[in-house]
Design a protein around this motif. Structure first.
Motif, PDB file in Angstrom:
ATOM      1  N   SER A 161     -19.403 -56.484  24.681  1.00 53.81           N
ATOM      2  CA  SER A 161     -18.905 -55.613  23.607  1.00 53.81           C
ATOM      3  C   SER A 161     -19.711 -55.774  22.320  1.00 53.81           C
ATOM      4  O   SER A 161     -19.770 -54.850  21.500  1.00 53.81           O
ATOM      5  N   SER A 162     -20.382 -56.919  22.147  1.00 50.47           N
ATOM      6  CA  SER A 162     -21.179 -57.109  20.930  1.00 50.47           C
ATOM      7  C   SER A 162     -22.323 -56.099  20.846  1.00 50.47           C
ATOM      8  O   SER A 162     -22.703 -55.681  19.751  1.00 50.47           O
ATOM      9  N   ALA A 163     -22.847 -55.674  21.989  1.00 47.29           N
ATOM     10  CA  ALA A 163     -23.919 -54.671  21.990  1.00 47.29           C
ATOM     11  C   ALA A 163     -23.384 -53.318  21.523  1.00 47.29           C
ATOM     12  O   ALA A 163     -24.043 -52.604  20.764  1.00 47.29           O
ATOM     13  N   VAL A 164     -22.177 -52.979  21.959  1.00 47.17           N
ATOM     14  CA  VAL A 164     -21.547 -51.724  21.542  1.00 47.17           C
ATOM     15  C   VAL A 164     -21.222 -51.783  20.051  1.00 47.17           C
ATOM     16  O   VAL A 164     -21.508 -50.847  19.299  1.00 47.17           O
ATOM     17  N   GLN A 165     -20.644 -52.904  19.610  1.00 47.15           N
ATOM     18  CA  GLN A 165     -20.272 -53.067  18.202  1.00 47.15           C
ATOM     19  C   GLN A 165     -21.496 -53.018  17.292  1.00 47.15           C
ATOM     20  O   GLN A 165     -21.408 -52.557  16.153  1.00 47.15           O
ATOM     21  N   ALA A 166     -22.642 -53.470  17.809  1.00 45.42           N
ATOM     22  CA  ALA A 166     -23.870 -53.430  17.011  1.00 45.42           C
ATOM     23  C   ALA A 166     -24.419 -52.013  16.886  1.00 45.42           C
ATOM     24  O   ALA A 166     -25.285 -51.757  16.065  1.00 45.42           O
ATOM     25  N   GLY A 167     -23.917 -51.101  17.712  1.00 45.14           N
ATOM     26  CA  GLY A 167     -24.351 -49.710  17.621  1.00 45.14           C
ATOM     27  C   GLY A 167     -25.337 -49.281  18.689  1.00 45.14           C
ATOM     28  O   GLY A 167     -25.894 -48.188  18.613  1.00 45.14           O
ATOM     29  N   HIS A 193     -34.131 -43.250  14.455  1.00 47.52           N
ATOM     30  CA  HIS A 193     -34.406 -44.681  14.555  1.00 47.52           C
ATOM     31  C   HIS A 193     -33.281 -45.461  13.897  1.00 47.52           C
ATOM     32  O   HIS A 193     -32.761 -45.049  12.862  1.00 47.52           O
ATOM     33  N   ARG A 194     -32.940 -46.601  14.503  1.00 50.75           N
ATOM     34  CA  ARG A 194     -31.936 -47.493  13.928  1.00 50.75           C
ATOM     35  C   ARG A 194     -32.422 -48.926  14.059  1.00 50.75           C
ATOM     36  O   ARG A 194     -33.015 -49.296  15.062  1.00 50.75           O
ATOM     37  N   SER A 195     -32.157 -49.718  13.037  1.00 50.30           N
ATOM     38  CA  SER A 195     -32.423 -51.156  13.103  1.00 50.30           C
ATOM     39  C   SER A 195     -31.111 -51.849  13.439  1.00 50.30           C
ATOM     40  O   SER A 195     -30.084 -51.571  12.816  1.00 50.30           O
ATOM     41  N   ILE A 196     -31.175 -52.728  14.409  1.00 49.71           N
ATOM     42  CA  ILE A 196     -29.973 -53.407  14.910  1.00 49.71           C
ATOM     43  C   ILE A 196     -30.252 -54.901  14.976  1.00 49.71           C
ATOM     44  O   ILE A 196     -31.326 -55.313  15.424  1.00 49.71           O
ATOM     45  N   ARG A 197     -29.294 -55.678  14.539  1.00 54.58           N
ATOM     46  CA  ARG A 197     -29.357 -57.134  14.699  1.00 54.58           C
ATOM     47  C   ARG A 197     -28.360 -57.492  15.798  1.00 54.58           C
ATOM     48  O   ARG A 197     -27.212 -57.062  15.762  1.00 54.58           O
ATOM     49  N   ALA A 213     -31.357 -67.926  26.384  1.00 51.68           N
ATOM     50  CA  ALA A 213     -30.334 -66.915  26.130  1.00 51.68           C
ATOM     51  C   ALA A 213     -30.937 -65.512  26.235  1.00 51.68           C
ATOM     52  O   ALA A 213     -32.150 -65.341  26.157  1.00 51.68           O
ATOM     53  N   VAL A 214     -30.059 -64.548  26.415  1.00 51.06           N
ATOM     54  CA  VAL A 214     -30.498 -63.161  26.591  1.00 51.06           C
ATOM     55  C   VAL A 214     -29.706 -62.240  25.675  1.00 51.06           C
ATOM     56  O   VAL A 214     -28.590 -62.550  25.276  1.00 51.06           O
ATOM     57  N   LEU A 215     -30.296 -61.115  25.363  1.00 58.11           N
ATOM     58  CA  LEU A 215     -29.551 -60.076  24.655  1.00 58.11           C
ATOM     59  C   LEU A 215     -28.562 -59.468  25.646  1.00 58.11           C
ATOM     60  O   LEU A 215     -28.869 -59.339  26.831  1.00 58.11           O
ATOM     61  N   PRO A 216     -27.400 -59.070  25.184  1.00 56.65           N
ATOM     62  CA  PRO A 216     -26.406 -58.518  26.096  1.00 56.65           C
ATOM     63  C   PRO A 216     -26.656 -57.048  26.446  1.00 56.65           C
ATOM     64  O   PRO A 216     -25.768 -56.202  26.378  1.00 56.65           O
ATOM     65  N   VAL A 217     -27.897 -56.753  26.789  1.00 56.04           N
ATOM     66  CA  VAL A 217     -28.283 -55.418  27.237  1.00 56.04           C
ATOM     67  C   VAL A 217     -29.258 -55.591  28.406  1.00 56.04           C
ATOM     68  O   VAL A 217     -29.897 -56.623  28.548  1.00 56.04           O
TER      69      VAL A 217
END
Length: 174
Positions: free
Chosen positions: A85-91, A152-156, A64-68
């Motif tokens: 859209s999950s990448a956008v929603q994650a910030g 800096h931001r932490s994103i899951r 699997a891959v990250l959607p970026v």
């Protein structure tokens, strides 16, 4: 010698490459060590047309891959496309620099990837960038990113099956 017409372009003594590679292959304790020895051996042909496709390697790297989509920009891994859209929603935003992935500094993570055979530094970079976001299907990655303002931001972010990411529009914005 008989099946590769461009031996003269390899730039290495193939005999000097082959002997240690055979030793690693013989000494492999399991299928993963064996396939990683093949990947290492393939790097010495310096030809992007040579690659290893293997279920053990795919499982090791992740299905699997990250959607970026990441690219190196001025020597730093940067998000250049949001594939779901999950990448956008994650910030996440295009232009965010990846500082760390799963607690590992991004550049160390990048350096430790084993891409296999590549013919140019650009090809090597492209393959490593595509491997950077891989992991087990359904796994969640911990990213630390820096935006254009230096914050800096932490994103899951959950990894998606590779085909889902492609269907979401590889190379396109959200």
């Amino acid at each position: 010698q008989y099946f590769f017409p461009y031996m003269h372009l390899i730039g290495e003594d193939w005999g000097a490459v082959l002997a240690p590679a055979i030793g690693r292959l013989e000494g492999a304790r399991d299928s993963l060590e064996y396939v990683l020895a093949l990947v290492d051996m393939s790097t010495h042909i310096h030809d992007s047309h040579g690659f290893i496709v293997n279920p053990t390697l795919r499982a090791y790297r992740g299905d699997a891959v990250l959607p970026v989509e990441f690219r190196m920009v001025q020597g730093r891994p940067v998000i250049v496309s949001l594939l779901d859209s999950s990448a956008v929603q994650a910030g996440l935003r295009m232009g965010d620099e990846l500082l760390s992935l799963d607690g590992i500094p991004a550049m160390r993570y990048y350096a430790d990837l084993a891409p296999g055979a590549t013919s140019t530094p650009q090809s090597d970079m492209h393959v490593r960038m595509s491997l950077l976001a891989r992991g087990p299907e359904g796994s969640t990655a911990e990213l630390v990113v820096r935006n254009k303002d230096g914050k800096h931001r932490s994103i899951r972010l959950k990894r998606l099956p590779g085909t889902e990411a492609l269907q979401a529009g590889l190379g396109k914005g959200p």
